[in-house]
Motif scaffolding. Structure first.
Motif, PDB file in Angstrom:
ATOM      1  N   ALA A  33      28.277  33.661  43.162  1.00 27.30           N
ATOM      2  CA  ALA A  33      28.291  34.476  41.946  1.00 27.30           C
ATOM      3  C   ALA A  33      29.711  34.674  41.429  1.00 27.30           C
ATOM      4  O   ALA A  33      29.943  34.695  40.219  1.00 27.30           O
ATOM      5  CB  ALA A  33      27.632  35.831  42.224  1.00 27.30           C
ATOM      6  N   ALA A  34      30.677  34.813  42.354  1.00 26.87           N
ATOM      7  CA  ALA A  34      32.068  34.998  41.937  1.00 26.87           C
ATOM      8  C   ALA A  34      32.656  33.744  41.327  1.00 26.87           C
ATOM      9  O   ALA A  34      33.670  33.814  40.623  1.00 26.87           O
ATOM     10  CB  ALA A  34      32.914  35.432  43.134  1.00 26.87           C
ATOM     11  N   ILE A  58      38.895  36.003  40.749  1.00 25.68           N
ATOM     12  CA  ILE A  58      39.735  36.751  41.683  1.00 25.68           C
ATOM     13  C   ILE A  58      40.951  37.345  40.972  1.00 25.68           C
ATOM     14  O   ILE A  58      41.287  38.527  41.140  1.00 25.68           O
ATOM     15  CB  ILE A  58      40.179  35.840  42.850  1.00 25.68           C
ATOM     16  CG1 ILE A  58      38.979  35.440  43.723  1.00 25.68           C
ATOM     17  CG2 ILE A  58      41.235  36.542  43.698  1.00 25.68           C
ATOM     18  CD1 ILE A  58      38.359  36.564  44.504  1.00 25.68           C
ATOM     19  N   VAL A  59      41.612  36.532  40.153  1.00 29.89           N
ATOM     20  CA  VAL A  59      42.815  37.001  39.436  1.00 29.89           C
ATOM     21  C   VAL A  59      42.453  38.109  38.468  1.00 29.89           C
ATOM     22  O   VAL A  59      43.146  39.142  38.380  1.00 29.89           O
ATOM     23  CB  VAL A  59      43.490  35.825  38.710  1.00 29.89           C
ATOM     24  CG1 VAL A  59      44.608  36.339  37.799  1.00 29.89           C
ATOM     25  CG2 VAL A  59      44.043  34.826  39.719  1.00 29.89           C
ATOM     26  N   LYS A  60      41.370  37.956  37.727  1.00 24.89           N
ATOM     27  CA  LYS A  60      40.960  38.995  36.778  1.00 24.89           C
ATOM     28  C   LYS A  60      40.617  40.297  37.486  1.00 24.89           C
ATOM     29  O   LYS A  60      40.957  41.392  37.000  1.00 24.89           O
ATOM     30  CB  LYS A  60      39.751  38.504  35.963  1.00 24.89           C
ATOM     31  CG  LYS A  60      40.096  37.471  34.899  1.00 24.89           C
ATOM     32  CD  LYS A  60      38.872  37.115  34.080  1.00 24.89           C
ATOM     33  CE  LYS A  60      39.223  36.133  32.966  1.00 24.89           C
ATOM     34  NZ  LYS A  60      38.033  35.779  32.151  1.00 24.89           N
ATOM     35  N   GLN A  65      41.549  42.852  34.616  1.00 26.72           N
ATOM     36  CA  GLN A  65      41.151  42.266  33.336  1.00 26.72           C
ATOM     37  C   GLN A  65      39.628  42.296  33.204  1.00 26.72           C
ATOM     38  O   GLN A  65      38.950  41.277  33.224  1.00 26.72           O
ATOM     39  CB  GLN A  65      41.675  40.837  33.219  1.00 26.72           C
ATOM     40  CG  GLN A  65      43.187  40.717  33.311  1.00 26.72           C
ATOM     41  CD  GLN A  65      43.645  39.275  33.248  1.00 26.72           C
ATOM     42  OE1 GLN A  65      43.077  38.454  32.521  1.00 26.72           O
ATOM     43  NE2 GLN A  65      44.678  38.945  34.019  1.00 26.72           N
ATOM     44  N   ILE A  66      39.102  43.513  33.083  1.00 28.69           N
ATOM     45  CA  ILE A  66      37.660  43.742  33.087  1.00 28.69           C
ATOM     46  C   ILE A  66      37.269  44.317  31.733  1.00 28.69           C
ATOM     47  O   ILE A  66      37.857  45.297  31.267  1.00 28.69           O
ATOM     48  CB  ILE A  66      37.255  44.709  34.216  1.00 28.69           C
ATOM     49  CG1 ILE A  66      37.721  44.142  35.569  1.00 28.69           C
ATOM     50  CG2 ILE A  66      35.746  44.931  34.232  1.00 28.69           C
ATOM     51  CD1 ILE A  66      37.588  45.121  36.712  1.00 28.69           C
ATOM     52  N   SER A  67      36.274  43.714  31.099  1.00 28.86           N
ATOM     53  CA  SER A  67      35.859  44.164  29.772  1.00 28.86           C
ATOM     54  C   SER A  67      34.498  44.848  29.772  1.00 28.86           C
ATOM     55  O   SER A  67      33.999  45.226  28.717  1.00 28.86           O
ATOM     56  CB  SER A  67      35.820  42.964  28.809  1.00 28.86           C
ATOM     57  OG  SER A  67      34.929  41.960  29.290  1.00 28.86           O
ATOM     58  N   LEU A 251      33.008  39.325  38.388  1.00 30.47           N
ATOM     59  CA  LEU A 251      34.133  40.135  38.834  1.00 30.47           C
ATOM     60  C   LEU A 251      33.694  41.156  39.888  1.00 30.47           C
ATOM     61  O   LEU A 251      34.450  41.468  40.806  1.00 30.47           O
ATOM     62  CB  LEU A 251      34.779  40.843  37.641  1.00 30.47           C
ATOM     63  CG  LEU A 251      35.284  39.940  36.514  1.00 30.47           C
ATOM     64  CD1 LEU A 251      36.044  40.753  35.471  1.00 30.47           C
ATOM     65  CD2 LEU A 251      36.167  38.829  37.067  1.00 30.47           C
ATOM     66  N   VAL A 252      32.480  41.658  39.741  1.00 34.11           N
ATOM     67  CA  VAL A 252      31.956  42.584  40.762  1.00 34.11           C
ATOM     68  C   VAL A 252      31.828  41.873  42.100  1.00 34.11           C
ATOM     69  O   VAL A 252      32.204  42.413  43.158  1.00 34.11           O
ATOM     70  CB  VAL A 252      30.589  43.155  40.322  1.00 34.11           C
ATOM     71  CG1 VAL A 252      29.973  43.997  41.437  1.00 34.11           C
ATOM     72  CG2 VAL A 252      30.738  44.002  39.059  1.00 34.11           C
ATOM     73  N   MET A 253      31.312  40.655  42.088  1.00 34.65           N
ATOM     74  CA  MET A 253      31.148  39.890  43.324  1.00 34.65           C
ATOM     75  C   MET A 253      32.494  39.461  43.897  1.00 34.65           C
ATOM     76  O   MET A 253      32.684  39.435  45.124  1.00 34.65           O
ATOM     77  CB  MET A 253      30.261  38.669  43.077  1.00 34.65           C
ATOM     78  CG  MET A 253      28.839  39.020  42.703  1.00 34.65           C
ATOM     79  SD  MET A 253      28.041  40.079  43.933  1.00 34.65           S
ATOM     80  CE  MET A 253      26.490  40.445  43.134  1.00 34.65           C
TER      81      MET A 253
END
Length: 283
Positions: A33-34, A58-60, A65-67, A251-253
């Motif tokens: 999922a990631a 991983i970098v976000k 960097q989360i929207s 991003l959660v995963m």
């Protein structure tokens, strides 16, 4: 003499592989999922093969960097909070437990056994039972949204005190007498004799207490309202808000994978000491 049967070896290995698959499959799905975009994850069926966006996710996540509608705190910051809190809890628990067990075993004072049993009875009073008065004290002392509020209520450990007490009772009296003849005071005997003898137990307890501190969720949920003080476990929950399509699940995963990394490294790095501290009869 134990008889070796090939079919029994095959069966035991099959059971072990099945157990590994049951444990590892959710971790694999998290990795998959990631490595995909959010749009690919919410489609049915979800892809079962890794994609090409893993390092981007991983970098976000690390840089915030989360929207999505949930928390936008950088994961690197949340991991720092969790690491500092876990280290403080583990080290303080061990230090306090060593000193309290040392006092109970080697010093004579009124109501010694009463105090020991008072400590032992707290095993039946977990944080969830005493959480309201503890929160009231922390709030009145102005320790909300601070490392002190996250760690101080969790640093006492009746279990570790009991384990160290039982170990100190097995230390031969000859060592005490030899230290006394050499002119060693109580604290020197504690530092130069008891602590080195307890090294394997300390290592095993450090692993357990570090993971305990790292995985804290309920207490940080109450005492932290500022995103800058979110630990990683709470941060994962705060990142999830709204429906499936509203969340950036990749991003959660990725955050979940990062949250698994430090405890896994501690267990792997201290595996030898951890096992020895639990099973070594001569420690």
């Amino acid at each position: 003499m134990v008889e070796r049967r090939p079919w029994l070896n095959l069966l035991s290995h099959a059971v072990l592989l099945l157990g590994v698959a049951v444990v590892a499959f959710p971790v694999y799905l998290t990795f998959v999922a990631a490595s995909h975009t959010t749009e690919a994850i919410v489609q049915a069926p979800m892809p079962l093969l890794p994609g090409g966006h893993f390092w981007d996710s991983i970098v976000k996540a690390l840089t915030g960097q989360i929207s999505g509608p949930g928390s936008k705190a950088p994961v690197a910051q949340m991991m720092q909070v969790s690491l500092i809190s876990a280290l403080i809890i583990a080290i303080a628990k061990i230090a306090i437990s060593l000193l309290s067990a040392f006092a109970i075993v080697y010093f004579r004072f009124p109501f010694k056994m009463f105090f020991f049993w008072a400590i032992f009875v707290t095993l039946m009073l977990p944080v969830e039972v005493r959480i309201s008065p503890t929160y009231k004290v922390v709030s009145d002392l102005g320790m909300l949204n601070s490392y002190a509020g996250l760690t101080i209520p969790l640093i006492a450990s009746a279990t570790a005190t009991f384990l160290f007490r039982q170990f100190f009772l097995t230390v031969p009296d000859e060592l005490v007498e030899a230290a006394r003849i050499d002119g060693a005071g109580p604290m020197r005997f504690f530092k130069d004799v008891l602590v080195p003898l307890s090294s394997t137990s300390i290592a095993a307890l450090f692993v357990i207490q570090f993971i305990y501190g790292w995985n804290q969720y309920l207490w940080p949920l109450l005492v932290t309202t500022d995103e800058k003080m979110y630990p990683i476990v709470l941060g994962i929950q705060r990142m999830i808000s709204g429906g499936d399509a509203a969340n950036e699940w990749n991003l959660v995963m990725a955050t979940a994978l990062l949250a698994m990394l430090p405890p896994a490294l501690v267990v792997i790095g201290m595996q030898k000491w951890f096992v020895k501290g639990l099973v070594d009869s001569e420690k």
